[in-house]
Design a protein around this motif. Structure first.
Motif, mmCIF file in Angstrom:
data_model
loop_
_atom_site.group_PDB
_atom_site.id
_atom_site.type_symbol
_atom_site.label_atom_id
_atom_site.label_comp_id
_atom_site.label_asym_id
_atom_site.label_seq_id
_atom_site.Cartn_x
_atom_site.Cartn_y
_atom_site.Cartn_z
ATOM 1 N N PRO A 23 0.812 -1.219 0.000
ATOM 2 C CA PRO A 23 0.000 0.000 0.000
ATOM 3 C C PRO A 23 0.845 1.269 0.000
ATOM 4 O O PRO A 23 2.033 1.230 0.353
ATOM 5 N N PRO A 24 0.255 2.380 -0.404
ATOM 6 C CA PRO A 24 0.972 3.652 -0.362
ATOM 7 C C PRO A 24 1.515 3.933 1.032
ATOM 8 O O PRO A 24 0.820 3.735 2.033
ATOM 9 N N GLY A 25 2.767 4.359 1.079
ATOM 10 C CA GLY A 25 3.393 4.659 2.352
ATOM 11 C C GLY A 25 4.183 3.513 2.942
ATOM 12 O O GLY A 25 4.955 3.711 3.896
ATOM 13 N N ALA A 26 4.038 2.300 2.393
ATOM 14 C CA ALA A 26 4.760 1.143 2.924
ATOM 15 C C ALA A 26 6.259 1.299 2.699
ATOM 16 O O ALA A 26 6.690 1.766 1.651
ATOM 17 N N ALA A 27 7.044 0.906 3.688
ATOM 18 C CA ALA A 27 8.500 1.002 3.581
ATOM 19 C C ALA A 27 9.055 -0.167 2.775
ATOM 20 O O ALA A 27 8.563 -1.291 2.873
ATOM 21 N N LEU A 28 10.079 0.112 1.978
ATOM 22 C CA LEU A 28 10.779 -0.924 1.220
ATOM 23 C C LEU A 28 12.208 -0.995 1.742
ATOM 24 O O LEU A 28 12.969 -0.039 1.594
ATOM 25 N N ALA A 29 12.562 -2.109 2.351
ATOM 26 C CA ALA A 29 13.904 -2.283 2.908
ATOM 27 C C ALA A 29 14.764 -3.053 1.928
ATOM 28 O O ALA A 29 14.472 -4.207 1.599
ATOM 29 N N GLU A 30 15.816 -2.421 1.442
ATOM 30 C CA GLU A 30 16.708 -3.068 0.474
ATOM 31 C C GLU A 30 17.260 -4.376 1.024
ATOM 32 O O GLU A 30 17.346 -5.380 0.305
ATOM 33 N N LYS A 31 17.637 -4.384 2.288
ATOM 34 C CA LYS A 31 18.229 -5.578 2.885
ATOM 35 C C LYS A 31 17.259 -6.752 2.849
ATOM 36 O O LYS A 31 17.632 -7.882 2.517
ATOM 37 N N GLU A 32 16.013 -6.484 3.179
ATOM 38 C CA GLU A 32 15.007 -7.553 3.172
ATOM 39 C C GLU A 32 14.775 -8.080 1.759
ATOM 40 O O GLU A 32 14.592 -9.285 1.552
ATOM 41 N N ILE A 33 14.782 -7.177 0.784
ATOM 42 C CA ILE A 33 14.558 -7.591 -0.607
ATOM 43 C C ILE A 33 15.726 -8.431 -1.104
ATOM 44 O O ILE A 33 15.533 -9.463 -1.759
ATOM 45 N N PRO A 80 16.916 10.144 0.923
ATOM 46 C CA PRO A 80 18.254 9.856 1.447
ATOM 47 C C PRO A 80 18.276 9.900 2.973
ATOM 48 O O PRO A 80 17.710 10.802 3.588
ATOM 49 N N LYS A 81 18.887 8.897 3.573
ATOM 50 C CA LYS A 81 19.050 8.767 5.026
ATOM 51 C C LYS A 81 17.737 8.476 5.760
ATOM 52 O O LYS A 81 17.740 8.311 6.981
ATOM 53 N N SER A 82 16.629 8.443 5.009
ATOM 54 C CA SER A 82 15.344 8.145 5.648
ATOM 55 C C SER A 82 14.764 6.811 5.192
ATOM 56 O O SER A 82 14.153 6.090 5.966
ATOM 57 N N GLY A 83 14.947 6.492 3.916
ATOM 58 C CA GLY A 83 14.453 5.222 3.426
ATOM 59 C C GLY A 83 13.687 5.344 2.122
ATOM 60 O O GLY A 83 13.545 6.436 1.558
ATOM 61 N N THR A 84 13.197 4.225 1.671
ATOM 62 C CA THR A 84 12.423 4.143 0.438
ATOM 63 C C THR A 84 11.007 3.694 0.777
ATOM 64 O O THR A 84 10.816 2.734 1.529
ATOM 65 N N PHE A 85 10.029 4.379 0.207
ATOM 66 C CA PHE A 85 8.631 4.102 0.536
ATOM 67 C C PHE A 85 7.782 4.050 -0.729
ATOM 68 O O PHE A 85 8.088 4.727 -1.714
ATOM 69 N N VAL A 86 6.728 3.246 -0.675
ATOM 70 C CA VAL A 86 5.769 3.223 -1.772
ATOM 71 C C VAL A 86 5.130 4.606 -1.848
ATOM 72 O O VAL A 86 4.655 5.135 -0.839
#
Length: 256
Positions: free
Chosen positions: A57-67, A95-101
């Protein structure tokens, strides 16, 4: 003196520069690059489908490590996939905060609906005068399938059948490329539409609206067919406020 093929091969082997000990095969770099490209494409497609289907869903975090751990790959192809998604406005990278949908941008959503209406009007008008009996029968069969899927509550398959109906009209119009144009601009519309399907009675409403469009086409009434299609697509525009109230965190309103 003639030289045999075997002698030529032997000479080539003798003159070939030997490979250094422990050096990788000569084609390994190219092979690794291709493998990385394939991995990136797989991750991109999987994430893209999950975002468009609102599984993510919109706003969900995407963690590179988990992927990377999930796919058993390095971070490079994952980052390449995320970059492509960012270019399509499907993810936001901070940057420094993360990647999100990314949240669904309402301004872009409204523009896409307007553009789609204009393109589909051309298709419906032309299809009304050009569609063969077999093409009309195929469209009627799609509506029948939509009804069955609405009755069973299969949202995923219903969504695919819904797209098939619109693509079928484009094909019958003689302008199948128009549907390809629509597909390029409808990413945000697709995400929004997936939010609307679970609404009680929504799938049945779509079946009724598609039926009205096809009835007019079969009667040869292009103006009515266009009017019915516009009414069908206009509801997406009108209902944005309703769904924004239901999921306020899923939408982004541009401040201008």
């Amino acid at each position: 003196m003639a030289v045999s093929l075997d002698e030529t091969r032997s000479a080539n082997v003798k003159t070939r520069k030997p490979r250094a000990r422990n050096s990788p095969p000569r084609s390994s770099a190219t092979g690794s690059a291709r493998k990385g490209a394939r991995n990136s494409e797989i991750v991109y497609r999987d994430l893209r489908d999950a975002i468009v289907n609102v599984t993510l869903p919109p706003g969900a975090a995407l963690a590179e490590k988990e992927i990377t751990e999930k796919y058993g790959i390095s971070r490079t192809p994952v980052r390449e996939a995320i970059l492509r998604l960012a270019e399509e406005h499907l993810v936001d990278v901070f940057p420094k905060s993360g990647t999100f949908v990314a949240r669904i941008p309402v301004a872009e959503l409204r523009e896409a609906i307007v553009a789609r209406k204009a393109l589909e009007e051309v298709c419906v008008r032309e299809a009304t005068s050009r569609a063969t009996k077999s093409q009309l029968m195929e469209l009627r069969a799609i509506i029948q399938r939509e009804q069955e899927l609405a009755d069973s509550g299969d949202e995923q398959a219903f969504h695919a059948a819904d797209n098939a109906f619109h693509a079928g009209i484009a094909s019958a119009s003689g302008y199948p490329g128009i549907w390809q144009m629509i597909e390029k601009i409808r990413l945000q519309v697709e995400r929004y539409r997936r939010l609307t399907l679970p609404q009680k009675g929504r799938m049945q409403l779509i079946v009724s609206e598609h039926t009205a469009v096809l009835d007019a086409m079969e009667n040869g009434d292009a103006e009515q067919a266009v009017a019915n299609m516009n009414s069908h697509l206009n509801k997406l525009q009108i209902d944005i406020g309703t769904f924004q109230d239901l999921w306020p965190d899923y939408f982004h309103f541009d401040v201008k």
